[in-house]
Design an enzyme around this catalytic site. Sequence first.
Site, PDB file in Angstrom:
ATOM      1  N   LYS A  56       0.840  -1.196   0.000  1.00  0.00           N
ATOM      2  CA  LYS A  56       0.000   0.000   0.000  1.00  0.00           C
ATOM      3  C   LYS A  56       0.875   1.245   0.000  1.00  0.00           C
ATOM      4  CE  LYS A  56      -3.894   1.934   2.675  1.00  0.00           C
ATOM      5  NZ  LYS A  56      -4.793   1.671   3.828  1.00  0.00           N
ATOM      6  N   SER A 134      -9.517   1.581   2.794  1.00  0.00           N
ATOM      7  CA  SER A 134      -8.671   2.436   1.961  1.00  0.00           C
ATOM      8  C   SER A 134      -7.570   1.646   1.256  1.00  0.00           C
ATOM      9  CB  SER A 134      -8.024   3.550   2.809  1.00  0.00           C
ATOM     10  OG  SER A 134      -7.137   3.039   3.790  1.00  0.00           O
ATOM     11  N   SER A 158      -9.935  -0.909   6.921  1.00  0.00           N
ATOM     12  CA  SER A 158      -9.271  -0.801   5.627  1.00  0.00           C
ATOM     13  C   SER A 158      -8.542  -2.056   5.173  1.00  0.00           C
ATOM     14  CB  SER A 158      -8.294   0.385   5.633  1.00  0.00           C
ATOM     15  OG  SER A 158      -9.011   1.593   5.736  1.00  0.00           O
TER      16      SER A 158
END
Length: 453
Positions: A56, A134, A158
């Site tokens: 990420k 996210s 997330s």
Amino acid sequence: MELAEETCDGLARVGPRYNAVATVMRERALAEAKRADAALRRRVRRPLLGIPYGAKDLLAAKGAPTTWGAPPYRDQVIDMDATAIAKLKRAGAVLAAKLAMVELAGGGGYRYPSASLQGPGRNPWNVERWSGGSSSGSGAAVAGGLVAYALGSETSGSIGTPSAYCGVTGLRPTYGLVSRHGAMALSWTLDKIGPMARNADDCGVVLEAIAGPDTADATASGRRFRPLDTRAAAAAVKRARVAFAEEDIEDHASAEAKGALERGVAEFRKVAPKFARAALPALPFGPLVSTVYAAEGSTIFAELIEGERFEELVDTRQKAGLRVSLDIRARDYLQAMRLRNAVSAAFAEIFKVADVIMSVGRTITATPITQALDQPGLTASNPQQTKRPGNTGLIAAGNLAGLPAIFFPCGFGTDAMPVGLQLVGPPFSEPLLVALASAYQRATDHHTKRPKP
């Protein structure tokens, strides 16, 4: 080297279809793959050696920008490896890409999936559906077969949401088990970094590599993770006591998701049959967790919020939320922090009679990428407040208490989109969580399903 080349080619070719990739790191991937080949020739054998993965884009990594998914930081270069990435490098893993994310990990409370530098995360099962936030790129990249596993992060959902929406397995570790050094901070007291992969065993392999002490992170617990051996895992699964509230599905699951979730629970009962009813007390878990991360996040990003580049952020609600969060009163933040003790106490009571708590990963299947995220799945004729709460607040509550969780697929809704379950355990119970999810996955094949290319 061949695997790294093929992975980078796939990320470059297919990644844009899902808006999953921030940067393909071909040069670094090939260098790390070359070292892995040399180690293999020396007969070095480690489980992650030479395996490409993605991270990420809130994790710093040498060789690529670290954009935090946000236009104001599109050119930001942090010339270091986050501790989690450095540990994977030592394990011989090959970093192939930085993966897309919601801008600033959604700290202001975004309204649309498009709140990202890369655009809305598209689900490999249906590109008109959201991959979840996210960690949108991490979920999509694993589900789409672009990487074998990815690192995501969770403040309040997330890892869980993209795992449920994309049909992959995600492991949220206990707060402090994995160092956050080199990661963008959204909430000092909530953020956690964890793996997302095809199955629980793979998540365990990755977690073993990234967990442990780090002098650069004062919040690191110093604890390590090691999965249970085969005999110990079988015994733990057999005696595990599972808390469950049937209203999580009966009262809350959408029409599309309900049947598959019910079948998933029935399948799990065959693996770990000791079920008992237990539910968290009625506490405002959602407002509590949002108060904490909004207050902390607005402090972290105060310079941006009050600066000239703030308007470059994509989502209007995100910007409004960040502005408002600067004015959260100290007493409201402190009250939320005080009530976290009550949340932890509530979990402790349940864990006196159960070893883990089971609930749905999400009550709904992935939403359309154009749908506002304010209240997905609710209708005026069936509002949330008329339903028994059960354990539907488990994601927010578990994050408030810093507890570990594992999310894993259990089938498909009537709309052909994945659905999943979650297990939450006491602090540092990751070995049991992995053993339970692994036992379920050996008895079923949901985690082996692949979307059409």
